[in-house]
Structure formats: C-alpha cells, structure tokens
Scaffold this motif. Structure first.
Motif, PDB file in Angstrom:
ATOM      1  N   UNK A 129       0.852  -1.191   0.000  1.00 38.83           N
ATOM      2  CA  UNK A 129       0.000   0.000   0.000  1.00 38.83           C
ATOM      3  C   UNK A 129       0.885   1.238   0.000  1.00 38.83           C
ATOM      4  N   UNK A 130       0.682   2.104  -0.978  1.00 39.47           N
ATOM      5  CA  UNK A 130       1.480   3.311  -1.105  1.00 39.47           C
ATOM      6  C   UNK A 130       0.867   4.425  -0.251  1.00 39.47           C
ATOM      7  N   UNK A 131       1.643   4.924   0.704  1.00 45.18           N
ATOM      8  CA  UNK A 131       1.167   5.986   1.594  1.00 45.18           C
ATOM      9  C   UNK A 131       1.577   7.345   1.029  1.00 45.18           C
ATOM     10  N   UNK A 132       0.613   8.240   0.942  1.00 49.25           N
ATOM     11  CA  UNK A 132       0.895   9.620   0.538  1.00 49.25           C
ATOM     12  C   UNK A 132      -0.053  10.529   1.298  1.00 49.25           C
ATOM     13  N   UNK A 133       0.492  11.418   2.106  1.00 48.18           N
ATOM     14  CA  UNK A 133      -0.362  12.267   2.916  1.00 48.18           C
ATOM     15  C   UNK A 133       0.265  13.613   3.201  1.00 48.18           C
ATOM     16  N   UNK A 134      -0.146  14.201   4.331  1.00 46.00           N
ATOM     17  CA  UNK A 134       0.311  15.536   4.682  1.00 46.00           C
ATOM     18  C   UNK A 134       0.395  15.679   6.192  1.00 46.00           C
ATOM     19  N   UNK A 135       1.229  16.610   6.629  1.00 51.84           N
ATOM     20  CA  UNK A 135       1.329  16.975   8.039  1.00 51.84           C
ATOM     21  C   UNK A 135       0.205  17.945   8.397  1.00 51.84           C
ATOM     22  N   UNK A 136      -0.288  17.852   9.637  1.00 56.57           N
ATOM     23  CA  UNK A 136      -1.402  18.700  10.059  1.00 56.57           C
ATOM     24  C   UNK A 136      -1.145  19.245  11.464  1.00 56.57           C
ATOM     25  N   UNK A 137      -1.139  20.574  11.591  1.00 55.41           N
ATOM     26  CA  UNK A 137      -1.223  21.233  12.893  1.00 55.41           C
ATOM     27  C   UNK A 137      -2.698  21.439  13.227  1.00 55.41           C
ATOM     28  N   UNK A 138      -2.993  21.765  14.488  1.00 53.99           N
ATOM     29  CA  UNK A 138      -4.373  21.685  14.946  1.00 53.99           C
ATOM     30  C   UNK A 138      -5.132  23.018  14.961  1.00 53.99           C
ATOM     31  N   UNK A 139      -4.495  24.170  14.741  1.00 53.38           N
ATOM     32  CA  UNK A 139      -5.175  25.439  14.977  1.00 53.38           C
ATOM     33  C   UNK A 139      -5.883  25.974  13.734  1.00 53.38           C
ATOM     34  N   UNK A 140      -6.942  26.771  13.973  1.00 50.53           N
ATOM     35  CA  UNK A 140      -7.785  27.358  12.934  1.00 50.53           C
ATOM     36  C   UNK A 140      -7.841  28.866  13.077  1.00 50.53           C
ATOM     37  N   UNK A 141      -8.189  29.531  11.981  1.00 56.73           N
ATOM     38  CA  UNK A 141      -8.201  30.993  11.939  1.00 56.73           C
ATOM     39  C   UNK A 141      -9.099  31.575  13.023  1.00 56.73           C
TER      40      UNK A 141
END
Length: 818
Positions: free
Chosen positions: A289-301
C-alpha cells in the motif's frame, strides 16, 4: 444493536457551556463568594489567544476559569470525575475552594477525581491554567504557537464505585486474515469501594447493528484494587478496516455487580493488519500500500487551538478529498476526536509525541531552547514529562485502527551538542516504553535526518533533505516531511515533489507533504506552507493534487468584473452550542448575473441576532488588506454561546448584502442576561530580545547539484570542520544550498573550505524561492583564503547558495549567523 442500553451504569455530561474567564492570575477566585461579574462569558473549547490570526506574538501567562457545577442528590455514593481532553499547559483544578488535582503537559487528556470534594447542589469549579515556558515540560521548543487555555472538551463522568477504568479497554487483533481474526480484549476493572465485588464482565462485539460475538467472564475485584480481565474470541470472515473501506466494530462492555448493571461503555475498533518493511515498503491487510499524505497542525483561523469536532472533521475530509490517504499529527498528540474521525473517513494516522525542536537560536526561557535540557537539574523531570505524554497518548488512542505508528519525537537532533547523547538515550527509552505499552504498533522516530537518530526506532521518519540523503537505509523508513514552500492563496497550480521524493522506491513506505494547512507560528513565515490556508480555503496547489490524484479538474478561476452582490453560504444550517460543532461561513463576491468574480471589496459579517459568535465577537471583517479575502472569497468559523436562531448579515458598501440563518441547538439565552463578550488578550509577547548571534544553519537541510559519495552535502551544516562537501567531477553546475526552512534575517555568512582557495572562483547568493538569486559576494581570482566571513546586515532569505562557475573546492562549513 437493539437491546444495548448505551450509557447505563455511568453518566457522561459535556461541560463546555457556561464558563467565566479572565486573563491573569486570580487564585482567590477559587472560592464561591468571589465576584466574577466582570469576567467574560465563554464556552469551551477556548484559547488564551482568541482572536488569533497567525501573529508571531501571543499571550503568555495565566488564565482563570469559573463555572457552577450542579451535583444531583442521587449521585451520593458514586465516583465523580472531571475529564479534560486538553489544557495548555499547567492546570490546577479546584472545587469549592479545595485543590482537586493538577496536570502538567498541554496535549494529552487527563482525569481529576472530585468525589470527596463535591456535594449535592451547586459546586464552584475553578481552573487555573498557565502557558509559561517550563524547561522541564515537553516540548521545550517548536515553531508553532503555544497559546494557553482549556482548548479541548471538558466532561463530568459519574460512575458506580465498581467500574471500568478511564480508557480502560484495550482491543487488539494479533492474528488476522481475510478468513478469521483473533480479537483479544483487556479490560481494567476498578473497585473504589471498601468491599470486594463479585462481578460478571460481558463483552459484546458488534458490527453495524449485528452482534458478532458475546463473551462473559466471572471474576472478583478486591476492595480498592484494579483488576485486568482478559478475554478473546475468533471472528470468522471479518470486515477489514482499510482507507477505501473503513469498516468499524464496536466493543460494548457491560459490568455487572451481582445482577445489577454497574457500568456500560462502548469502544470502537477496527480489524486490520499492517507492517513497515525495510525492503518492500508498507503493507496493509497483506497487500502493498502506497502511503501519501500531509502533516497537520491543529489550529484554525481566529480560534487558535480551540477547534470544534466539526472543524476537525472538515480538516480530515479536505486531506482525503484531494486524494491523500495519510496524516502525520505534527508534532504533538492531537484531540482524541482526530483519530476517531480518521477511523471513520479512512485516513492512516501517524500519532506523535511532543519532544521536538526546529533549529535556529537556542535560548532558555522561550520555545526556541534545545530540544533536550541543557541544565542537569532539568533532565529528570523533562524525561518524565516525555514518558508521561507518550503513555497518555497511547492509552487514549490505542484502539483506533487508523493509527499505524507511534512517533517518539520530531527532529530531536536540534539539541545542544553537549547533550546530544542524552537526547538519543531518551529516544531509546521512549521506544522501549512504546513497545511495552503497545507491542502491536511499531515505534517511529520522526525527523531523524541528522545525528544518527534514524537507527533508534522501528521506523525512521526523514524530513527536509532526508529523502535525498538516505537511500535504502536498511530499515523501515518514511519521508515524514517533503516539499515545504511558502505560499498564500491563490498559490501555484503545481506539485511539490522535489528533493528526493520525485522517484518512487520499493523500500520507502511513503511520503507526507509539509504541510496541509497554514498554521500559527512563532517564526516569521513558517506557518504559510500549507496547500490550504488558515481559513480552510484551498490554494491552487491543493487543486493540483486533487486533479492528479483523483482526476477531478480544477475549477475555473474567477475573473474581474463589476461587483453587485455578496453571497453568504455555510457548510451547515444547524449546529450545537456545546462546543462540539461550528458553522463554516463563506462570503463570495458576485456580479449582476450571479457569477463569482475576483474583486475584493471590504465586507463585514455581522451577528444580527442570536448566540452565534465570531472569534472577533459580533462582527468580522473580510478584506484584501487583512489577507483573508482573496479572489472574491473569504471564510470564517462561527461558534455559539447559546441556542436559538443566529442571523448573520453580510454588508459591503455599494453592494447588495445577504443574510444567513443558522439554527443553534441548545438552551436559549436567559431573560435579562447579556453575555460579556470575550476581548482580545491584554498583552502579547514574542521571542525575547536576542543578546548574541547564533549559527542558525547548524543541522539544517542541504541540497546540492551533486556530491561525491564520501563528501555529502550535509557535511556543510554538521558543525565539523574536518568534513566537507565536494561535487562530482562531471558536475557542470557545482553548487551547494542550505535551507533555513523559512525566511530568516541574516547578519553574517561564514564559509570554511577544505583547503586554501586561490584560483577557484565562487559566488554566494541568497534566495527565497530557489529561482531568483541575489548574489551578495563573488570571489576574485588570486584571492587566497580558506575561510571568509561576509557581513550582510540583516538581509532576509530562506536559502544560501555557494556556487563554483568553474572548478569546485571542498566546502567544510556554511555558517549562517542571525
């Protein structure tokens, strides 16, 4: 499943509504008779920094919270607990003037026992929180913002004296195939009474509405003790969890004391098996299974870290929608709801501990300090803090099938050189603890492209230039960050594949983009690297990924026109005022024919009536100048203080406005009461004034046109004058480039060569985008030196390049002082 009495035996009540708050330290406010009429009326989740819009400064100090807690008479003889899902970062909880408990650490849930302090009727709850930098609490450093506050949900839990312990069920599936699955259940039973209890533990496995299995066990729980009950069952033809088919099961736990139901709780879980391999990458349910994703911080505008469940749901949905299948929770334990939603939507999740640093000046007293303590007296408590947060993260999240790895840290090599070996020893301790607490998942070490940290865990996560440096390292590996670049809306319709991720390798388990969303940062531009902006509106980069990963064409770009109308829309027209839901409000500029155009007149959103509230209060301004209204589109999230209809109006001079009605479920505003609306913090502060220059290039990512195998590019930032970079003889470009991972103000650049340079001409240039270079120095033929310092007087740049137009010399060091 019919017949399951959800919640019998225990009660859990959300306490997010009806709080009073004030910035500052008011220890006297713990008593019932304290006058808090001037305090702000708020709901949870809450952040000290509201309203916060990616500023580099934030409020640091104390914040105090008060709330009336009603205790029913029929709870007499039961256990009462307060559950905090996140409070940054030192928290003291008082009930009726008495200290009930404390917690240190800003990212993990904790439980406070108030049984002995509570009485029937109204009780005074007081919570004192501070976000002061503490050298003994992880993390000691990082680039995001460390806003304080009770920024996640708070609940009251009422239980019988014999009950299932908090997060006390653990479901594992050590043997799984498409034909059958061995399900093992470990349940902690806690007896808070003075007598032993004869119990019957009933565990029911449910899939959808269908009961898959039922296991009953009789046991005795001695007075005042906790017993671990183990059960197992084999399920035939299980429905396997997979990002494409995220099938979930539920464990319904019933605890009987004699014939009386004493406790009942539910634990969602999934059945799957997976592995990271050294030579063939990642496997899920027996298939590559090929993994492709992104990093995520938790804060919003606007709201900073005080994010609702629906806000989290939108974040995960946007990552999934663009064709990605993975999220790295950078760089701390996220809200427990985050993993729940990854389970439901089908996103693999890398859950990370909060031991990290980002490089640059290292000064005690602020979140730019060495990742590992530099003072011996801080070491023991700091290590305990790291171990504690790892243990809390694992306990709370261990049943989520989406979580495929526990990460110990991020970039721990950004520690002072004199404590580097101690930092490595701590990582080893964390890996060992992870294995003990959860042997079903591998322990990753995130951000390990320097210092030999990559060999300390089960999976190595390489950031920055790590993908280009470490080829087939001989153990499971992953690109935990790639493609960081500064951009705001609208962005560029292009991918970010570079620096070693352009080509797929069978031994690499996957890659994760830096990053999914803009986020607040203490550093000048580090927060502007998302493919989705702070207001949760996509950049063109996001549309590129969606088009190329899912085949969905990018939308047509709006063109300039004659503005006539403002249109308001919301992702929901009904929401709760209990802090778990919000409404994502969008404003668009339309022409006379109803087409969206790219003009950006100033627009004001006003709360005409109702309990809805923006982070700025009862109005919110959208404008091109503020950077929140671009190409005729802006957005903001709406929370609510009380129930009833909230009417929002959009106003723009010379244009027809619009109104939107959101139905808010919850108690209406009491007659005669007007909430005291939260105001901005009384003061903010940033990094302390610098007293000396630091080498901000040490251990930074380095890229080059080529490199002799024995002399790799990373040598120029390793701090060692005995190692150097040298390009290959066939290289016609001959350059080496240091990435400061964000635009920095530079004072000096020092070059150290492996030998005296006489006839080898070289140039030094600065750039922010690796396309447009500004040459700050060119050597002259005949100059003889092996070291040169250039004084650049506060020039700003992200990259520093050294290039040899003709023959190259070995470069030992590129030292960048700021």
């Amino acid at each position: 499943m019919a017949g399951i009495e959800d919640g019998m035996g225990r009660e859990k009540m959300l306490l997010n509504e009806g709080w009073k708050f004030l910035h500052g330290d008011f220890p006297g406010a713990k008593t019932e008779d304290y006058e808090d009429g001037e305090w702000y009326d708020i709901g949870l989740p809450h952040s000290f920094g509201i309203p916060y819009f990616m500023e580099h400064e934030f409020y640091v100090g104390y914040g105090c919270y008060r709330k009336k807690l009603h205790v029913k008479k029929d709870w007499a003889g039961k256990c009462l607990y307060l559950e905090f899902l996140g409070s940054f970062q030192e928290t003291e909880v008082y009930l009726n003037g008495e200290l009930a408990g404390t917690h240190r650490g800003g990212y993990t849930p904790f439980l406070i026992d108030i049984t002995k302090l509570a009485h029937p009727g109204d009780n005074q709850l007081f919570v004192r929180v501070n976000n002061l930098w503490n050298p003994r609490i992880a993390p000691r450093a990082g680039e995001h913002v460390f806003n304080g506050g009770i920024y996640r949900d708070v609940s009251l839990i009422v239980e019988e004296t014999i009950h299932v312990a908090w997060y006390g069920t653990c479901v594992t599936t050590p043997e799984v195939s498409e034909e059958q699955a061995l399900v093992q259940i470990a349940t902690e039973l806690e007896n808070r009474s003075g007598e032993e209890v004869q119990c019957r533990l009933e565990s029911i496995l449910v899939c959808g509405e269908t009961e898959a299995a039922r296991i009953c066990t009789a046991l005795t729980v001695p007075a005042g003790e906790t017993v671990l009950a183990k059960q197992e069952e084999i399920l035939q033809h299980p429905l396997l969890w997979h990002p494409d088919t995220p099938h979930m099961y539920t464990l319904v736990t019933r605890l009987y004391a004699g014939e009386r139901l004493a406790d009942c709780c539910e634990t969602p879980f999934g059945i799957r098996w997976f592995s990271f391999t050294a030579d063939r990458g990642f496997f899920l349910n027996g298939k590559h299974y090929k993994i492709h994703g992104a990093n995520v911080h938790q804060d919003h505008a606007g709201w900073s870290d005080a994010v609702s469940h629906t806000g989290i749901r939108r974040d995960i949905s946007m990552v999934k929608e663009c064709g990605m299948n993975f999220i790295r929770g950078s760089h701390y334990p996220h809200h427990p709801y985050f993993a729940e939603e990854c389970d439901r939507q089908g996103i693999l999740f890398w859950s990370e501990n909060c031991f990290w640093e980002t490089g640059g000046p290292r000064e005690e007293g602020y979140w730019t300090a060495s990742a590992y303590p530099v003072k011996e007296e801080d070491e023991e408590e700091f290590e305990q803090s790291c171990m504690q947060t790892l243990a809390e993260m694992i306990r709370v999240n261990r049943n989520h099938p989406s979580i495929i790895v526990w990460s110990m840290c991020n970039e721990p090599f950004f520690s002072n050189i004199e404590v580097m070996e101690k930092a490595k020893a701590l990582v080893k301790k964390l890996v060992e603890l992870s294995h003990r607490l959860d042997p079903t998942r591998q322990a990753a070490v995130g951000g390990v492209q320097r210092g030999g940290f990559d060999a300390l865990g089960d999976v190595a996560g390489y950031n920055g230039d790590g993908a280009s440096i470490f080829h087939d390292p001989g153990f499971p590996n992953f690109v935990s960050e790639y493609g960081s670049s500064f951009s705001d809306r609208p962005g560029t319709f292009c991918h970010r594949y570079r620096d070693g991720v352009e080509k797929e390798y069978p031994w690499r388990s996957g890659k994760s983009l830096w990053c999914a969303f803009h986020h607040g940062s203490i550093l000048w531009d580090m927060g502007h690297m998302g493919i989705i902006d702070y207001y949760r509106l996509p950049l063109d980069d996001w549309y590129w990924y969606r088009e190329n990963l899912r085949g969905i064409p990018a939308p047509q770009k709006p063109a300039p026109g004659i503005p006539a109308h403002i249109r308001l829309t919301s992702d929901r027209l009904r929401m709760k005022c209990d802090g778990t839901e919000d409404a994502w409000i969008r404003a668009e500029v339309l022409d006379g024919e109803g087409r969206r155009i790219s003009n950006t007149p100033d627009v004001t959103l006003e709360i005409v009536s109702g309990g809805g509230i923006f982070p700025t209060g009862k109005s919110f301004r959208l404008s091109a100048q503020a950077g929140n209204f671009i190409e005729g589109l802006g957005a903001i999230e709406l929370h609510a203080l009380y129930g009833g209809d909230t009417v929002i109006r959009a106003v723009s001079e010379g244009l027809t406005g619009d109104e939107l009605c959101i139905c808010v479920d919850g108690l209406p505003k009491p007659d005669g009461w007007e909430p005291n609306i939260l105001q901005a913090p009384p003061c903010v502060s940033g990094a302390p004034e610098r007293r000396r220059l630091f080498d901000i290039g040490i251990n930074r990512p380095v890229f080059a046109s080529s490199a002799v195998r024995e002399h790799p590019s990373r040598n120029v930032t390793d701090g060692d004058n005995e190692t150097f970079w040298l390009p290959e003889e066939t290289d016609e470009e001959r350059w080496v480039l240091v990435d400061l991972e964000g635009t920095k103000e530079i004072e000096e650049v020092t070059l150290v060569f492996s030998d005296v340079v006489i006839n080898d001409i070289y140039e030094v240039a600065l750039t922010d985008d690796r396309k447009n270079f500004y040459v700050i120095y060119t050597s002259n033929k005949g100059d003889a030196n092996n070291c040169i310092t250039l004084h650049v007087k506060g020039k700003k740049a992200r990259y520093i390049r050294v290039r040899f137009p003709e023959k190259a010399a070995g470069v030992c060091k590129v030292e960048i002082m700021a």
